[in-house]
Design an enzyme around this catalytic site. Structure first.
Site, PDB file in Angstrom:
ATOM      1  N   HIS A   1     -77.674 -16.989 -82.235  1.00  0.00           N
ATOM      2  CA  HIS A   1     -76.959 -16.824 -80.964  1.00  0.00           C
ATOM      3  C   HIS A   1     -77.647 -17.549 -79.809  1.00  0.00           C
ATOM      4  CE1 HIS A   1     -75.211 -13.356 -83.197  1.00  0.00           C
ATOM      5  NE2 HIS A   1     -74.133 -13.731 -82.545  1.00  0.00           N
TER       6      HIS A   1
ATOM      7  N   HIS B   1     -80.097 -12.417 -83.140  1.00  0.00           N
ATOM      8  CA  HIS B   1     -80.492 -13.455 -84.089  1.00  0.00           C
ATOM      9  C   HIS B   1     -80.613 -14.804 -83.374  1.00  0.00           C
ATOM     10  CE1 HIS B   1     -80.306 -16.114 -87.614  1.00  0.00           C
ATOM     11  NE2 HIS B   1     -80.698 -15.063 -88.310  1.00  0.00           N
TER      12      HIS B   1
ATOM     13  N   LYS C   1     -77.262  -4.810 -83.810  1.00  0.00           N
ATOM     14  CA  LYS C   1     -78.060  -5.745 -84.605  1.00  0.00           C
ATOM     15  C   LYS C   1     -78.977  -6.486 -83.647  1.00  0.00           C
ATOM     16  CE  LYS C   1     -74.714  -6.583 -88.308  1.00  0.00           C
ATOM     17  NZ  LYS C   1     -73.930  -7.615 -89.023  1.00  0.00           N
TER      18      LYS C   1
END
Length: 576
Positions: free
Chosen positions: A142, A139, A136
């Site tokens: 994080h 984002h 992924k």
């Protein structure tokens, strides 16, 4: 340096109050600089060391009595009292010479060689932070874990600890079943190699949507996960490929944030060892089975299952906390650490309370050496194109905005690599906006505020450092020559030196609480003092002796400012 003065004061006070100097050191504080009037350099509150009951009036009287018994000497030029404290003013020539020489000698160690930190535990510190889910894109959620963990690791390292930086990846679980099955149907090798995380993200979204409508896709995902669990080579090969590409892409983002790791770990490492955890819990009669067949550990104070942690599903498989227990035990055996710090958002506080309690119940003494640093959420980080989903977008946005600001600003200097400079200033802006408040608080991000060149921002710190660095061009080869303290008696110099006296206390408090806001506030204060001094103390147009002394002074500020910025994870720029 402050510890030199603090020791001299402690030894004199010790003879009067009968308390050993070592017990006085932590109670002698450098006084914060007052903007409007001159103030003493240090103070000691008598009730903090005499430990005698009394009201404010009696404390004032005791302070006055102690002050009257003390005498000025070659270090202390004035002694006073007020509001229950004894105050001390250091001989101005000695203050100037000692502080500036100490900064020049200690360099990056300035503040850390203080006696205040002599009792700070040293040893091996493990810091687990960032920990994104592989396959992924990174984002912005994080971001906080990454920069906070990096700050703590930097701080502990500077304090003399050996530090191991661990990225514990979310690299196991049902999402990989969906991804594996989805890639067979929606994947494209060429797109995977061109833009790995973006393509895997698209595949996952499509597979997840398909699984909600199509039972066959759901079964395919479960079958793929079953193959992974059983060690099917083809499934594991695809999973390994996805994991490797993810780490490769994450490393690019980490490099932009001035972040690195010593070890990439993950849940997958402990899928087998987590079964050993269940066996260990059974052997100690700590694993209870519910009516539904799930395995739980009673972590309640009264042993009545009022609070429990689920560590096993009804089918015998393990959960996130089981793998965390396995990871902690593995690290205890592998590293025999002195301290392990987990940096995650505050929603996981209960998880870590349970983790540490279970480790203790298993007889792991290192459970008391584990610590969770929680943080709140960041909101409002939007780009001009819409909502920011990924951290790369936020970093790009910061760089683009700073490049535009640099082009508009009349004071901008020509740099060899404007994009790199803009990137470092943008990262400073992101970090400082994040670190200004208590970590556990949620905060709303504001681009315009973060990127202001004046005010309390990362851009301001970078601008101040670049301005101070530009003065070095005037120094030529005289850096190591002695300077005359007679040319450094201006109020702006004294105020700044008083602020520099406080650096070790700020480091001590920051180390104790792992709150970067203390260091941020200190550096912003130093930046403002530096700018006041820069306006009033001209370097050009003076005699060589005056110029040389002032350059020593400004370079000392630059050294401490740069040191503090690097602790925060900011790379100081020399031009902007």
């Amino acid at each position: 340096m402050a510890c030199h003065f603090r020791r001299a004061i402690a030894e004199q006070v010790s003879r009067v109050v009968g308390v050993p100097p070592e017990k006085l050191l932590h109670h002698i504080h450098a006084i914060p600089v007052h903007r409007r009037h001159a103030s003493p350099d240090f103070q000691l509150y008598v009730n903090s060391v005499l430990d005698e009951p009394g009201d404010a009036a009696s404390h004032r009287k005791k302070a006055q009595t102690v002050a009257e018994k003390l005498t000025c000497d070659s270090v202390v030029s004035e002694i006073g009292s007020g509001r229950g404290s004894v105050t001390f003013k250091i001989n101005r020539d000695l203050l100037v010479k000692t502080v500036l020489n100490r900064i020049n000698q200690d360099g990056s160690r300035y503040g850390f060689n203080s006696e205040l930190l002599s009792d700070t535990p040293k040893g091996l510190t493990l810091v687990e932070y960032s920990s994104p889910n592989i396959a992924k894109k990174f984002h912005v959620g994080h971001l906080r874990s990454t920069i906070i963990g990096n700050f703590i690791a930097n701080l502990k390292e500077a304090a003399g600890n050996e530090v191991v930086r661990i990225n514990y990846l979310g690299d196991w679980g049902l999402q990989f079943g969906l991804l594996g099955a989805g890639f067979t149907k929606f994947g494209n090798e060429e797109e995977l190699n061109t833009n790995p995380l973006q393509h895997l993200f698209v595949v996952y979204v499509k597979a997840n949507a398909a699984a909600e409508q199509d039972e066959d896709m759901k079964r395919s995902a479960q079958d793929f996960m079953g193959k992974l669990e059983s060690g099917n080579q083809q499934a594991l090969s695809l999973w390994t490929h996805f994991r490797g590409l993810s780490i490769q892409e994450y490393s690019k983002v980490y490099k932009r944030l001035n972040v690195h790791f010593d070890e990439y770990s993950g849940e997958s490492f402990y899928r087998e060892k987590s079964q050993d955890v269940l066996n260990l819990l059974r052997s100690k009669d700590l694993l209870k089975t519910t009516d539904e067949g799930t395995g739980v550990v009673d972590v309640s104070e009264g042993g009545d299952l009022s609070t429990y942690s689920t560590v096993m599903r009804s089918d015998g498989s393990t959960l996130y906390i089981t793998r965390d227990i396995a990871a902690a035990i593995d690290r205890i055996e592998k590293y025999n650490f002195d301290e392990m710090v987990y940096v995650t958002d505050k929603s996981q506080e209960k998880h870590f309370q349970h983790l540490f309690k279970i480790l203790k119940m298993l007889g792991k003494e290192k459970a008391d050496c584990c610590r969770h640093v929680p943080f709140g959420r960041v909101q409002g980080m939007h780009t001009r194109r819409g909502d920011v989903i990924f951290l790369e977008d936020a970093l790009d946005e910061a760089r683009i905005r700073m490049l535009q600001n640099m082009e508009i600003a009349e004071t901008s200097k020509t740099t060899e690599d404007p994009a790199y400079t803009a990137e470092q200033i943008g990262v400073a802006a992101l970090i400082l906006q994040d670190f200004k408040g208590p970590l556990v608080s949620d905060y709303r991000f504001n681009w315009d505020q973060a990127l202001q060149s004046c005010g309390d921002t990362g851009v301001f710190l970078q601008y101040t450092h670049a301005r101070l660095h530009s003065l070095l061009a005037l120094w030529h080869t005289r850096e190591q020559e002695e300077f005359s303290v007679a040319y450094l008696q201006d109020p702006a110099v004294i105020s700044t030196l008083q602020h520099l006296l406080r650096y070790d206390e700020v480091i001590f408090k920051t180390l104790k609480e792992f709150q970067p806001r203390y260091l941020v506030a200190y550096l912003l204060g130093l930046g403002h003092l530096a700018n006041v001094a820069h306006h009033s103390l001209h370097v050009i147009g003076n005699t060589a002796e005056v110029t040389h002394a002032r350059l020593h002074f400004f370079n000392s500020i630059r050294i401490v400012l740069a040191n503090g910025m690097r602790l925060l994870g900011i790379t100081p720029v020399d031009k902007m």
